[in-house]
Design an enzyme around this catalytic site. Structure first.
Site, PDB file in Angstrom:
ATOM      1  N   LYS A  66      -3.626  -0.575 -25.070  1.00  0.00           N
ATOM      2  CA  LYS A  66      -4.720  -0.129 -24.776  1.00  0.00           C
ATOM      3  C   LYS A  66      -5.595   0.279 -26.098  1.00  0.00           C
ATOM      4  CE  LYS A  66      -7.396   1.150 -20.879  1.00  0.00           C
ATOM      5  NZ  LYS A  66      -7.249   0.670 -19.684  1.00  0.00           N
TER       6      LYS A  66
HETATM    7  P1  NAD Z   1     -17.786   1.567 -16.262  1.00  0.00           P
HETATM    8  O1  NAD Z   1     -18.184   1.988 -17.606  1.00  0.00           O
HETATM    9  O2  NAD Z   1     -18.102   0.277 -15.869  1.00  0.00           O
HETATM   10  O3  NAD Z   1     -17.902   2.644 -15.160  1.00  0.00           O
HETATM   11  C1  NAD Z   1     -17.618   4.012 -15.385  1.00  0.00           C
HETATM   12  C2  NAD Z   1     -18.226   4.850 -14.274  1.00  0.00           C
HETATM   13  O4  NAD Z   1     -17.764   6.163 -14.353  1.00  0.00           O
HETATM   14  C3  NAD Z   1     -19.775   4.917 -14.450  1.00  0.00           C
HETATM   15  O5  NAD Z   1     -20.381   4.850 -13.485  1.00  0.00           O
HETATM   16  C4  NAD Z   1     -20.037   6.256 -15.109  1.00  0.00           C
HETATM   17  O6  NAD Z   1     -21.266   6.936 -14.851  1.00  0.00           O
HETATM   18  C5  NAD Z   1     -18.837   7.158 -14.360  1.00  0.00           C
HETATM   19  N1  NAD Z   1     -18.319   8.350 -14.889  1.00  0.00           N
HETATM   20  C6  NAD Z   1     -18.078   8.419 -16.339  1.00  0.00           C
HETATM   21  N2  NAD Z   1     -17.796   9.941 -16.668  1.00  0.00           N
HETATM   22  C7  NAD Z   1     -17.765  10.380 -15.448  1.00  0.00           C
HETATM   23  C8  NAD Z   1     -17.618  11.695 -15.112  1.00  0.00           C
HETATM   24  N3  NAD Z   1     -17.224  12.855 -16.186  1.00  0.00           N
HETATM   25  N4  NAD Z   1     -17.914  12.161 -13.699  1.00  0.00           N
HETATM   26  C9  NAD Z   1     -18.477  11.160 -12.959  1.00  0.00           C
HETATM   27  N5  NAD Z   1     -18.483   9.841 -13.099  1.00  0.00           N
HETATM   28  C10 NAD Z   1     -18.208   9.594 -14.557  1.00  0.00           C
HETATM   29  O7  NAD Z   1     -16.183   1.507 -16.324  1.00  0.00           O
HETATM   30  P2  NAD Z   1     -15.050   0.891 -15.072  1.00  0.00           P
HETATM   31  O8  NAD Z   1     -14.676  -0.527 -15.975  1.00  0.00           O
HETATM   32  O9  NAD Z   1     -15.599   0.891 -13.992  1.00  0.00           O
HETATM   33  O10 NAD Z   1     -13.805   2.007 -15.252  1.00  0.00           O
HETATM   34  C11 NAD Z   1     -13.744   2.975 -14.346  1.00  0.00           C
HETATM   35  C12 NAD Z   1     -12.296   3.346 -14.329  1.00  0.00           C
HETATM   36  O11 NAD Z   1     -11.339   2.255 -13.821  1.00  0.00           O
HETATM   37  C13 NAD Z   1     -11.698   3.773 -15.798  1.00  0.00           C
HETATM   38  O12 NAD Z   1     -10.645   4.704 -15.514  1.00  0.00           O
HETATM   39  C14 NAD Z   1     -10.908   2.567 -16.120  1.00  0.00           C
HETATM   40  O13 NAD Z   1      -9.883   2.500 -16.987  1.00  0.00           O
HETATM   41  C15 NAD Z   1     -10.536   1.948 -14.602  1.00  0.00           C
HETATM   42  N6  NAD Z   1     -10.221   0.298 -14.755  1.00  0.00           N
HETATM   43  C16 NAD Z   1     -10.924  -0.461 -15.198  1.00  0.00           C
HETATM   44  C17 NAD Z   1     -10.854  -1.565 -14.862  1.00  0.00           C
HETATM   45  C18 NAD Z   1     -11.917  -2.895 -15.237  1.00  0.00           C
HETATM   46  O14 NAD Z   1     -11.451  -4.129 -15.068  1.00  0.00           O
HETATM   47  N7  NAD Z   1     -12.886  -2.647 -15.920  1.00  0.00           N
HETATM   48  C19 NAD Z   1      -9.583  -2.007 -14.626  1.00  0.00           C
HETATM   49  C20 NAD Z   1      -8.663  -0.926 -14.185  1.00  0.00           C
HETATM   50  C21 NAD Z   1      -8.908   0.162 -14.302  1.00  0.00           C
END
Ligand code: NAD
Length: 433
Positions: A123
């Site tokens: 990561k």
């Molecule tokens: P993203 O940037 O597209 O979205 C993040 C979301 O979380 C946004 O809506 C943001 O406003 C919200 N957010 C951020 N801080 C916050 C808080 N303190 N309280 C409430 N909401 C908050 O990111 P993503 O890609 O959707 O990732 C979200 C999670 O999923 C992360 O933990 C990431 O590691 C995990 N993840 C993502 C992927 C991927 O393919 N994108 C894969 C596996 C896991």
């Protein structure tokens, strides 16, 4: 007489693993402790899981548009490469820490092994608020970071992908920078790229689709019908936003959402597609017309059947786990539930589908993208989705069986499956030299 050399404690932890400042890495270590009794003779290798293989901290200097200089701290952590090259996203966030990136890299090792992908875990991250940067500044930051970590990444070494606040454009800049430095185009050095640059159809929706797939399987196991089920989603980005749309398309009712700026509650149901459009235009769920805005903390009290934390780590804690009313928690985010909260939810008979299986859809299609790049042969979206659903279903049902056999949580069952695979590989390879 020569003084005796200081005693070397065999398992002394490096200073950056100071148990007083562990954050999410501390949660991960507790999860490893919980799985250790189930690893049999392989447990002699368990220390391997408790320390990252390689940590790189880099200074990322850029020139801002106003001519001044700014320095950002960047990280790339390779937790384990016993089963294959490192694989895991890159996060741009003002509060990224080394402990967080270490934990995220370790969860990638577990996740990749849980769905049996031939990858280890890695990561990366930069401590920056990308919203404060112009497009040019963001591009310079991404390119300099890529050059700095270029010594340890590569299509067969470690393959980054998008995570919070990074996207296909950023992957295109990373791919281009790495390729320029190498003197040849290496599309397979990152995944989550634009389709025109060797990206895979279905990659953008894959994590949300995986959350939906395993969520439906878990619901079936506890006799919860998705049509009519009330869902609450924290984080309405790539993961939460897509998962919410798939659940509502299947008849679920989206009763609450929360992101970094706003919290909405609508018992009659929010229109997930309209909300998605609103977020694309305004950058947040806040201000959606016709929805009731509620206080941040009340999100955890939402009367609902399914709760999907899909934002950040350590959101469900010992403080709020008592308040959750759902029967099913599906972890879209990485590390959203602390071990103490896990225990409370289990006592309350709330089923938790852990991150290390629930959000594995993204890396599964990243694997498909990597395979397609190497073979220069691209699949249809139907093929991608069908293979994704097959892999996720087989993995989830296998983990369900392990949980039943040992009478443990799905998280411990996923760790049993994954850590056994990682440590078997470790043992077969043996220690070099
Ligand atoms: P993203 O940037 O597209 O979205 C993040 C979301 O979380 C946004 O809506 C943001 O406003 C919200 N957010 C951020 N801080 C916050 C808080 N303190 N309280 C409430 N909401 C908050 O990111 P993503 O890609 O959707 O990732 C979200 C999670 O999923 C992360 O933990 C990431 O590691 C995990 N993840 C993502 C992927 C991927 O393919 N994108 C894969 C596996 C896991």
């Amino acid at each position: 007489m020569t003084p005796a050399a200081p005693m070397q404690t065999p398992h002394a932890l490096p200073s950056y693993l100071n148990p007083d400042h562990l954050g999410p890495w501390g949660d991960y270590l507790q999860q490893v402790d919980r799985v250790t009794p189930y690893l049999g003779p392989l447990s002699r290798w368990v220390e391997t899981l408790k320390r990252p293989k390689r940590i790189l901290i880099v200074d990322v200097p850029i020139e801002l548009d106003n001519g001044s200089m700014a320095h950002f701290e960047g990280y790339r952590v390779q937790h384990n490469t016993s089963r294959g090259p490192g694989k895991g996203g890159v996060r741009f966030h003002p509060e990224v820490t080394l402990s967080e990136v270490m934990a995220l890299s370790a969860w990638m090792s577990v996740k990749n092994a849980a769905v049996n992908l031939p990858f280890g875990g890695a990561k990366g991250g930069i401590r920056v608020d990308p919203k404060t940067l112009s497009r040019g500044e963001l591009e310079r930051l991404t390119r300099r970071y890529t050059s700095e970590i270029g010594v340890i990444i590569g299509p067969t070494k470690d393959i980054p992908a998008p995570d919070v606040n990074t996207n296909a454009q950023i992957m295109a800049w990373m791919m281009d920078t790495y390729s320029m430095n190498q003197g040849a185009t290496h599309t397979a050095v990152v995944t989550g790229k634009p389709i025109a640059l060797g990206g895979s159809l279905g990659r953008q929706e894959a994590t949300g689709r995986g959350v939906f797939t395993v969520g439906c399987l878990a619901a079936q196991h506890i006799g919860l019908a998705i049509p009519g089920a009330r869902i609450a989603v924290q984080g309405f980005g790539n993961v939460g936003g897509i998962a919410a749309q798939l659940f509502t398309q299947a008849g679920a009712v989206l009763v609450a959402v929360q992101d970094h700026e706003g919290s909405l509650y609508q018992p009659a149901g929010l229109d997930a597609q309209a909300l998605w459009q609103h977020v694309q235009t305004h950058g947040s769920v806040a201000g959606l017309e016709g929805a009731e805005t509620v206080a941040r903390e009340t999100f955890w009290d939402t009367p609902c059947d399914v709760m999907i934390p899909a934002a950040m780590e350590q959101q469900i804690t010992a403080e709020n786990a008592h308040r959750i009313q759902a029967r099913l928690v599906i972890e879209g985010a990485n590390g959203p539930t602390t071990p103490a909260a896990d225990d409370i939810l289990r006592e309350r008979n709330i089923l938790v589908v852990p991150d290390v299986i629930a959000n594995a859809g993204g890396v599964t299609v990243s694997y498909f993208e990597w395979v397609q790049d190497f073979s220069s042969f691209f699949w249809s979206e139907d093929d991608v989705n069908a293979r994704l659903v097959r892999i996720m279903t087989e993995a989830f049902e296998g983990i369900w069986q392990v949980a039943q056999a040992h009478q443990v949580s799905l998280r411990t069952a996923t760790f049993i499956t994954a850590c056994t695979r990682i440590l078997q590989a470790r043992e077969l390879r043996g220690l070099y030299p």
